[in-house]
Write a protein that holds these residues in place. Structure first.
Motif, PDB file in Angstrom:
ATOM      1  N   PHE A  93     -18.024   6.452  -4.453  1.00 37.59           N
ATOM      2  CA  PHE A  93     -18.905   5.499  -3.889  1.00 37.59           C
ATOM      3  C   PHE A  93     -18.518   4.120  -4.399  1.00 37.59           C
ATOM      4  O   PHE A  93     -17.945   3.252  -3.728  1.00 37.59           O
ATOM      5  CB  PHE A  93     -20.262   5.573  -3.939  1.00 37.59           C
ATOM      6  CG  PHE A  93     -20.842   4.686  -3.332  1.00 37.59           C
ATOM      7  CD1 PHE A  93     -21.155   4.765  -1.812  1.00 37.59           C
ATOM      8  CD2 PHE A  93     -21.351   3.477  -3.780  1.00 37.59           C
ATOM      9  CE1 PHE A  93     -21.957   3.756  -1.275  1.00 37.59           C
ATOM     10  CE2 PHE A  93     -22.323   2.598  -3.370  1.00 37.59           C
ATOM     11  CZ  PHE A  93     -22.538   2.694  -1.777  1.00 37.59           C
ATOM     12  N   LYS A  94     -18.427   4.021  -5.780  1.00 40.68           N
ATOM     13  CA  LYS A  94     -18.206   2.545  -6.506  1.00 40.68           C
ATOM     14  C   LYS A  94     -16.704   2.199  -6.034  1.00 40.68           C
ATOM     15  O   LYS A  94     -16.417   1.104  -6.029  1.00 40.68           O
ATOM     16  CB  LYS A  94     -18.489   2.665  -8.215  1.00 40.68           C
ATOM     17  CG  LYS A  94     -19.761   3.113  -8.127  1.00 40.68           C
ATOM     18  CD  LYS A  94     -20.071   3.225  -9.630  1.00 40.68           C
ATOM     19  CE  LYS A  94     -21.634   3.362  -9.897  1.00 40.68           C
ATOM     20  NZ  LYS A  94     -21.828   3.517 -11.684  1.00 40.68           N
ATOM     21  N   PHE A  95     -15.812   3.233  -6.351  1.00 39.78           N
ATOM     22  CA  PHE A  95     -14.283   2.874  -5.908  1.00 39.78           C
ATOM     23  C   PHE A  95     -14.111   2.507  -4.509  1.00 39.78           C
ATOM     24  O   PHE A  95     -13.510   1.353  -4.413  1.00 39.78           O
ATOM     25  CB  PHE A  95     -13.459   3.957  -6.122  1.00 39.78           C
ATOM     26  CG  PHE A  95     -12.009   4.064  -5.917  1.00 39.78           C
ATOM     27  CD1 PHE A  95     -11.214   3.943  -6.666  1.00 39.78           C
ATOM     28  CD2 PHE A  95     -11.528   3.883  -4.555  1.00 39.78           C
ATOM     29  CE1 PHE A  95      -9.688   3.617  -6.678  1.00 39.78           C
ATOM     30  CE2 PHE A  95     -10.328   4.096  -4.258  1.00 39.78           C
ATOM     31  CZ  PHE A  95      -9.312   3.819  -5.384  1.00 39.78           C
ATOM     32  N   LEU A  96     -14.764   3.097  -3.685  1.00 40.35           N
ATOM     33  CA  LEU A  96     -14.556   2.483  -2.159  1.00 40.35           C
ATOM     34  C   LEU A  96     -15.285   1.341  -1.769  1.00 40.35           C
ATOM     35  O   LEU A  96     -14.977   0.326  -1.005  1.00 40.35           O
ATOM     36  CB  LEU A  96     -15.215   3.851  -1.284  1.00 40.35           C
ATOM     37  CG  LEU A  96     -14.748   5.206  -1.281  1.00 40.35           C
ATOM     38  CD1 LEU A  96     -15.300   6.192  -0.270  1.00 40.35           C
ATOM     39  CD2 LEU A  96     -13.104   4.897  -0.877  1.00 40.35           C
ATOM     40  N   LYS A  97     -16.660   1.039  -2.449  1.00 38.12           N
ATOM     41  CA  LYS A  97     -17.178  -0.280  -2.357  1.00 38.12           C
ATOM     42  C   LYS A  97     -16.306  -1.418  -2.921  1.00 38.12           C
ATOM     43  O   LYS A  97     -16.214  -2.455  -2.347  1.00 38.12           O
ATOM     44  CB  LYS A  97     -18.772  -0.140  -3.077  1.00 38.12           C
ATOM     45  CG  LYS A  97     -19.377  -1.370  -2.453  1.00 38.12           C
ATOM     46  CD  LYS A  97     -20.837  -1.011  -2.954  1.00 38.12           C
ATOM     47  CE  LYS A  97     -21.763  -2.142  -2.352  1.00 38.12           C
ATOM     48  NZ  LYS A  97     -23.313  -2.176  -2.810  1.00 38.12           N
ATOM     49  N   ASP A  98     -15.864  -1.219  -3.758  1.00 34.28           N
ATOM     50  CA  ASP A  98     -14.827  -2.171  -4.504  1.00 34.28           C
ATOM     51  C   ASP A  98     -13.323  -1.828  -4.304  1.00 34.28           C
ATOM     52  O   ASP A  98     -12.583  -2.147  -5.164  1.00 34.28           O
ATOM     53  CB  ASP A  98     -15.156  -2.263  -5.970  1.00 34.28           C
ATOM     54  CG  ASP A  98     -14.672  -3.537  -6.593  1.00 34.28           C
ATOM     55  OD1 ASP A  98     -14.049  -4.458  -6.029  1.00 34.28           O
ATOM     56  OD2 ASP A  98     -14.416  -3.493  -7.893  1.00 34.28           O
ATOM     57  N   ILE A  99     -12.872  -1.350  -3.014  1.00 29.66           N
ATOM     58  CA  ILE A  99     -11.646  -1.077  -2.564  1.00 29.66           C
ATOM     59  C   ILE A  99     -10.722  -2.083  -2.817  1.00 29.66           C
ATOM     60  O   ILE A  99      -9.456  -1.784  -3.106  1.00 29.66           O
ATOM     61  CB  ILE A  99     -11.668  -0.356  -1.351  1.00 29.66           C
ATOM     62  CG1 ILE A  99     -10.324   0.569  -1.226  1.00 29.66           C
ATOM     63  CG2 ILE A  99     -11.521  -1.330  -0.490  1.00 29.66           C
ATOM     64  CD1 ILE A  99     -10.291   1.397  -0.236  1.00 29.66           C
ATOM     65  N   VAL A 105      -2.761  -4.639  -2.366  1.00 29.58           N
ATOM     66  CA  VAL A 105      -1.215  -4.857  -2.715  1.00 29.58           C
ATOM     67  C   VAL A 105      -0.789  -6.721  -2.574  1.00 29.58           C
ATOM     68  O   VAL A 105      -1.325  -7.026  -1.664  1.00 29.58           O
ATOM     69  CB  VAL A 105      -0.541  -4.225  -1.576  1.00 29.58           C
ATOM     70  CG1 VAL A 105       0.908  -4.524  -1.614  1.00 29.58           C
ATOM     71  CG2 VAL A 105      -0.579  -2.549  -1.645  1.00 29.58           C
ATOM     72  N   GLU A 106      -0.313  -6.807  -3.492  1.00 29.72           N
ATOM     73  CA  GLU A 106      -0.085  -8.523  -3.560  1.00 29.72           C
ATOM     74  C   GLU A 106       0.669  -8.828  -2.177  1.00 29.72           C
ATOM     75  O   GLU A 106       1.801  -8.375  -1.637  1.00 29.72           O
ATOM     76  CB  GLU A 106       0.784  -8.590  -4.478  1.00 29.72           C
ATOM     77  CG  GLU A 106       0.916 -10.228  -5.083  1.00 29.72           C
ATOM     78  CD  GLU A 106       1.581 -10.491  -6.395  1.00 29.72           C
ATOM     79  OE1 GLU A 106       2.162 -11.711  -6.448  1.00 29.72           O
ATOM     80  OE2 GLU A 106       2.030  -9.611  -7.070  1.00 29.72           O
ATOM     81  N   MET A 186      -3.957   5.183   4.303  1.00 27.00           N
ATOM     82  CA  MET A 186      -2.991   4.260   4.676  1.00 27.00           C
ATOM     83  C   MET A 186      -2.890   3.299   3.586  1.00 27.00           C
ATOM     84  O   MET A 186      -2.125   2.786   2.843  1.00 27.00           O
ATOM     85  CB  MET A 186      -2.780   3.634   5.983  1.00 27.00           C
ATOM     86  CG  MET A 186      -2.546   4.577   7.284  1.00 27.00           C
ATOM     87  SD  MET A 186      -0.841   5.400   6.846  1.00 27.00           S
ATOM     88  CE  MET A 186      -1.368   6.844   6.238  1.00 27.00           C
ATOM     89  N   CYS A 187      -4.287   2.580   3.282  1.00 24.47           N
ATOM     90  CA  CYS A 187      -4.255   1.660   2.112  1.00 24.47           C
ATOM     91  C   CYS A 187      -3.871   2.427   0.762  1.00 24.47           C
ATOM     92  O   CYS A 187      -3.150   1.624  -0.042  1.00 24.47           O
ATOM     93  CB  CYS A 187      -5.804   1.512   2.075  1.00 24.47           C
ATOM     94  SG  CYS A 187      -6.266   0.210   3.293  1.00 24.47           S
ATOM     95  N   ALA A 188      -4.348   3.513   0.458  1.00 25.33           N
ATOM     96  CA  ALA A 188      -4.020   4.229  -0.857  1.00 25.33           C
ATOM     97  C   ALA A 188      -2.409   4.327  -0.824  1.00 25.33           C
ATOM     98  O   ALA A 188      -2.014   4.118  -1.845  1.00 25.33           O
ATOM     99  CB  ALA A 188      -4.850   5.501  -1.003  1.00 25.33           C
TER     100      ALA A 188
END
Length: 442
Positions: A93-99, A105-106, A186-188
């Motif tokens: 959850f913490k990872f997803l909230k701060d995704i 990606v720069e 797709m983001c990952a």
């Protein structure tokens, strides 16, 4: 229960063409088998720690047509029965909230997975009360905020629910949410590729073992090109198909020696998701309602649209698992009779407005069920120390993927778990036939 279904179908061909590759590597430090969210986040965590390493992901279908990741419910809950799954939910959850911090990606727009923070509502009959109260005690001990609700309290919040057969409810006050699984994958994936991880659309056909190590992996691409990739480590993240991958390493294969004779107990089981229209349906809803009486879980998608499926703890789900459906994903089809006979009656029991619903779409996919105990298998095989499992999540792989990715990276690079102790999820328990059961299954 999949909010990303619409544009996912439209984008499949484009993403597949962008990620297929014809120049196959001859070697890689790490080969990951399975390009869903479990394999992809393992690659992200590893690439973060060992930049410049060579890493490739072997995925047989980069359109992800039948992938469990994108055919999942797209939700996260903390209401589990064992500490490991609770901790994995909190970290994820913490990872997803701060995704944005983790998957940015720069030069690109900030990643957006349409995260909506909402709690799950479990509805319990009399026979489930001991379980609900036990879970509550575990959550309190771990500092996880959940509420035990009386029917009158549930009715006050959600007056549209019929609760005559409900004795208690349990609501997650934090660390629970809904999100778009396709956007998340797709983001990952884009993050992994930006870090040098190569995606290869191919099927693994064999592995060569030298002593107690896997030396190489043989693949055949969708274009028929064959290659042998020398490797330092292999991660089996093939989800519902990971048992077959394990056999290619000799694990559970016919004639396997004693130290490899125990097969990986992960099997594909059909699951169906149904989207229905109900213009008079409720607006203020939990993330997901999990009905312990009717065996149905449902949630609101958008205005007038809802999604529903059978839960694993119900007879309906086990009928579904044993319904004789072909386990070949290319032949998997939606069972519409199952909605009429096994899902709709439960929906109408719980909400009067659902008597007038209209089914508008459906999809079929697979759970990767660990038939021993419905829990993840994370870590190396004791007889092949460079062959790692990250599989068997039994319906909660998507939501636990960040914690799983971190865990497998720690085992490969540090030789042990350093963030949270997940040693009870090792393959050793499979060999000993000692289940570590998760009881709060959906």
């Amino acid at each position: 229960m999949n909010s990303g279904q619409g544009y996912r179908l439209a984008d499949r061909a484009r993403y597949s063409s962008q990620t297929s590759t014809s120049a196959l590597p001859k070697s890689a430090d790490i080969v990951i088998i399975g390009g869903g969210i479990i394999g992809t986040l393992a690659a992200v965590y590893l690439a973060n720690r060992i930049p410049g390493s060579s890493m490739c992901i072997i995925e047989r279908d980069l359109s992800y047509t039948y992938a469990s990741t994108v055919l999942s419910a797209g939700s996260l809950r903390v209401q589990y029965s064992i500490p490991e799954n609770i901790y994995m939910s909190v970290e994820s959850f913490k990872f997803l909230k701060d995704i944005g911090t983790h998957l940015q990606v720069e030069g690109d727009d900030p990643p957006d997975i349409q995260l909506i923070e909402k709690g799950f509502l479990f509805l319990a009959p009399e026979k489930m009360v001991p379980l609900i109260t036990t879970y509550k005690g575990i959550h309190e001990k771990l500092g996880i905020p959940t509420e035990i609700l009386q029917p009158s309290e549930i009715k006050e919040r959600y007056p549209w629910l019929n609760l005559d057969d409900i004795v208690l409810g349990s609501y997650g006050c934090d660390y629970e949410a809904m999100f778009d699984p396709w956007a998340y994958l797709m983001c990952a994936k884009k993050k992994a590729q930006s870090m040098g991880v190569r995606y290869i659309e191919a099927e693994v056909k064999g592995m060569e073992r030298n002593g107690n190590r896997i030396d190489n992996v043989s693949v055949v691409t969708t274009q028929g090109e064959r290659a042998t990739i020398n490797c330092g480590s292999v991660i089996n993240a093939a989800g519902a198909w990971s048992s077959g991958v394990a056999k290619l390493a000799g694990i559970g294969a016919e004639g396997a020696p004693p130290d490899l004779k125990t097969p990986l107990p992960v099997e594909p089981f059909a699951r169906y998701g149904y989207v229905f229209e109900c213009r008079d349906g409720p607006v203020d809803t939990p993330a997901v309602v999990v009905d312990g009486v009717t065996g149905v879980a449902f949630r609101r998608e958008t205005s007038g649209l809802f999604a529903a499926s059978a839960i694993q703890a119900s007879r309906k789900f086990y009928y579904l698992m044993r319904s004789g459906k072909d386990k070949d994903s290319s032949k998997l089809e939606v069972d519409y009779d199952f909605f009429d006979e096994g899902v709709w009656p439960g929906l109408a029991t719980r909400c009067d407005a659902f008597n007038g619903l209209k089914l508008v779409s459906a999809w079929a996919g697979y759970y990767e069920i660990n038939t021993l105990d419905n829990n993840a298998i994370i870590g190396p095989h004791p007889a092949i120390p460079n062959f790692y499992f990250s599989t068997g999540y039994s319906g909660h792989g998507l939501q636990h993927s960040p914690a799983a990715g971190r865990a497998i990276s720690e085992l490969i690079l540090d030789g042990k778990f350093t963030t949270m102790d997940l040693s009870k999820f090792s393959f050793d328990r499979i060999i000993r036939n000692e289940p570590y059961k998760e009881l709060a299954m959906i």
